[in-house]
Enzyme design. Sequence first.
Site, mmCIF file in Angstrom:
data_model
loop_
_atom_site.group_PDB
_atom_site.id
_atom_site.type_symbol
_atom_site.label_atom_id
_atom_site.label_comp_id
_atom_site.label_asym_id
_atom_site.label_seq_id
_atom_site.Cartn_x
_atom_site.Cartn_y
_atom_site.Cartn_z
ATOM 1 N N MET A 14 0.801 -1.227 0.000
ATOM 2 C CA MET A 14 0.000 0.000 0.000
ATOM 3 C C MET A 14 0.838 1.284 0.000
ATOM 4 O O MET A 14 0.503 2.263 -0.687
ATOM 5 C CB MET A 14 -0.916 0.019 1.241
ATOM 6 C CG MET A 14 -1.932 -1.081 1.276
ATOM 7 S SD MET A 14 -3.044 -1.087 -0.143
ATOM 8 C CE MET A 14 -4.060 0.354 0.167
ATOM 9 N N ASP A 33 10.547 3.253 5.382
ATOM 10 C CA ASP A 33 10.450 1.817 5.675
ATOM 11 C C ASP A 33 11.667 1.461 6.518
ATOM 12 O O ASP A 33 12.525 2.314 6.793
ATOM 13 C CB ASP A 33 10.350 0.980 4.378
ATOM 14 C CG ASP A 33 9.619 -0.344 4.613
ATOM 15 O OD1 ASP A 33 10.090 -1.150 5.432
ATOM 16 O OD2 ASP A 33 8.563 -0.566 3.987
ATOM 17 N N VAL A 98 2.148 -0.026 8.021
ATOM 18 C CA VAL A 98 3.040 -1.147 8.361
ATOM 19 C C VAL A 98 2.164 -2.395 8.535
ATOM 20 O O VAL A 98 0.939 -2.294 8.508
ATOM 21 C CB VAL A 98 3.897 -0.841 9.632
ATOM 22 C CG1 VAL A 98 4.699 0.436 9.433
ATOM 23 C CG2 VAL A 98 3.067 -0.749 10.894
ATOM 24 N N GLU A 100 -0.196 -5.557 9.553
ATOM 25 C CA GLU A 100 -1.412 -5.561 10.388
ATOM 26 C C GLU A 100 -1.173 -6.283 11.719
ATOM 27 O O GLU A 100 -1.756 -7.336 11.990
ATOM 28 C CB GLU A 100 -2.532 -6.221 9.554
ATOM 29 C CG GLU A 100 -3.925 -6.079 10.107
ATOM 30 C CD GLU A 100 -4.543 -4.707 9.929
ATOM 31 O OE1 GLU A 100 -3.804 -3.718 9.745
ATOM 32 O OE2 GLU A 100 -5.771 -4.627 10.012
ATOM 33 N N LYS A 105 2.269 -1.677 15.109
ATOM 34 C CA LYS A 105 1.637 -0.373 14.879
ATOM 35 C C LYS A 105 1.790 0.518 16.120
ATOM 36 O O LYS A 105 2.095 1.702 15.996
ATOM 37 C CB LYS A 105 0.156 -0.558 14.516
ATOM 38 C CG LYS A 105 -0.005 -1.192 13.127
ATOM 39 C CD LYS A 105 -1.402 -1.039 12.597
ATOM 40 C CE LYS A 105 -1.645 -1.814 11.313
ATOM 41 N NZ LYS A 105 -1.228 -1.161 10.083
ATOM 42 N N SER A 127 -6.763 -2.284 8.269
ATOM 43 C CA SER A 127 -7.978 -2.851 7.684
ATOM 44 C C SER A 127 -8.954 -3.284 8.771
ATOM 45 O O SER A 127 -10.137 -3.427 8.507
ATOM 46 C CB SER A 127 -7.630 -4.087 6.845
ATOM 47 O OG SER A 127 -6.669 -3.767 5.883
ATOM 48 N N HIS A 148 -8.352 4.661 5.782
ATOM 49 C CA HIS A 148 -8.242 3.346 5.132
ATOM 50 C C HIS A 148 -8.429 3.433 3.617
ATOM 51 O O HIS A 148 -9.535 3.616 3.116
ATOM 52 C CB HIS A 148 -9.299 2.414 5.757
ATOM 53 C CG HIS A 148 -9.217 1.000 5.275
ATOM 54 N ND1 HIS A 148 -10.301 0.178 5.141
ATOM 55 C CD2 HIS A 148 -8.147 0.244 4.890
ATOM 56 C CE1 HIS A 148 -9.924 -1.014 4.709
ATOM 57 N NE2 HIS A 148 -8.615 -0.985 4.540
ATOM 58 N N GLU A 160 -11.989 5.194 3.808
ATOM 59 C CA GLU A 160 -12.822 5.168 5.011
ATOM 60 C C GLU A 160 -12.082 5.961 6.093
ATOM 61 O O GLU A 160 -10.940 5.628 6.425
ATOM 62 C CB GLU A 160 -13.040 3.725 5.476
ATOM 63 C CG GLU A 160 -13.933 2.922 4.539
ATOM 64 C CD GLU A 160 -14.027 1.440 4.914
ATOM 65 O OE1 GLU A 160 -15.060 0.828 4.629
ATOM 66 O OE2 GLU A 160 -13.056 0.890 5.473
ATOM 67 N N ASN A 198 -15.023 -3.831 3.927
ATOM 68 C CA ASN A 198 -14.599 -5.219 4.140
ATOM 69 C C ASN A 198 -15.717 -6.065 4.737
ATOM 70 O O ASN A 198 -15.760 -7.273 4.523
ATOM 71 C CB ASN A 198 -13.346 -5.279 5.015
ATOM 72 C CG ASN A 198 -12.096 -4.999 4.198
ATOM 73 O OD1 ASN A 198 -12.085 -5.208 2.990
ATOM 74 N ND2 ASN A 198 -11.053 -4.505 4.839
#
Length: 291
Positions: A14, A33, A98, A100, A105, A127, A148, A160, A198
């Site tokens: 992403m 990163d 980063v 999930e 996080k 997500s 999102h 979102e 989702n």
Amino acid sequence: MYVFKAAVVGAGTMGGEIAQVIASAGLDVVLKDVDQKFVDQGLEKAEQVTQGQLGGLVKKEKITQEQADQQQKEILGRIAGTTGYEGFGDVDFVIEAVPEKMQVKQAVFQELDAVTPGHAILSSNTSALSISEMAETTSRPDKVVGFHFFYPASVMRLIEVIEGEETSEETMQSALNFAQQIRKQPIRCVEAPGFVVNRILNSAVSEIWRVRDDEDVDVKEIDKLVSDSGAAPMGPFFLADLLGLDTVLHVAEHLNESFGDRFYVSPKMKELVEAGNLGQKTGKGFYEHGN
Ligand SMILES: NC(=O)c1ccc[n+]([C@@H]2O[C@H](COP(=O)([O-])OP(=O)(O)OC[C@H]3O[C@@H](n4cnc5c(N)ncnc54)[C@H](O)[C@@H]3O)[C@@H](O)[C@H]2O)c1
């Protein structure tokens, strides 16, 4: 608040495209990163997407090749890749992208809290994880929000914007405005499992995953049927490979824990993830990708 400069943390599936979306809307963006190799992959992705978009405009004779070359230089020149937090001292809006995993996080949010100016909004592209739990680790939970994007971020228009328990109305408004500033269509969501998209998507693909496992049908056959029918541009197994099976599995498990068995978790997908076969990003998932 108007956003003059943004940052993206995580240059994976992403992150690279999210940075490209921001840069092509005219804003400076830092892309971070943990390793230069991943930063470079994110920058390459941004370059490919920019080339594709501008090449399309040249083909349609909307702009000349010289204009495209100039614009490409300008867009890519706005993205600064880094493995540290240089360039975060004057950002207004950060998007964390980063993996999930809550612990990863939360660690990133703590670091962001320390390196960004106090007015900066810290957002997560999660997500399914709780925005409030990420916010808890910062000194500014009112300025933490979900943001999102959908895959591929350079194409999909929806974002979102998710309100955590402590997110202020001012932060929600700034995030909704920023989404429009980068030419996306925001919708407001509460912190409900799967948010909006989702939850709807998984209620449909869940049944397809279940039938595959029960009947042991070849995933290629199912994907071909779905794409030939025109119901979707590609079948659910190929899509899951592109999205990353770790992310897809996590969302499925979260929905299953929240709403029960009508949201199915595929043992076959679990097996692939446990073996480190995460789809396109690792070269193998339901399909072989030859990276
Ligand atoms: N893949 C999708 O289709 C999709 C769609 C919407 C939202 N998301 C969400 O976006 C987030 C990222 O997903 P992805 O698919 O891009 O993951 P990914 O695994 O492709 O990329 C994650 C990147 O983060 C980097 N990273 C790990 N720890 C880091 C740290 N401490 N600091 C900086 N970078 C770090 C990794 O090296 C990797 O390059 C997840 O929360 C996921 O749920 C994914």
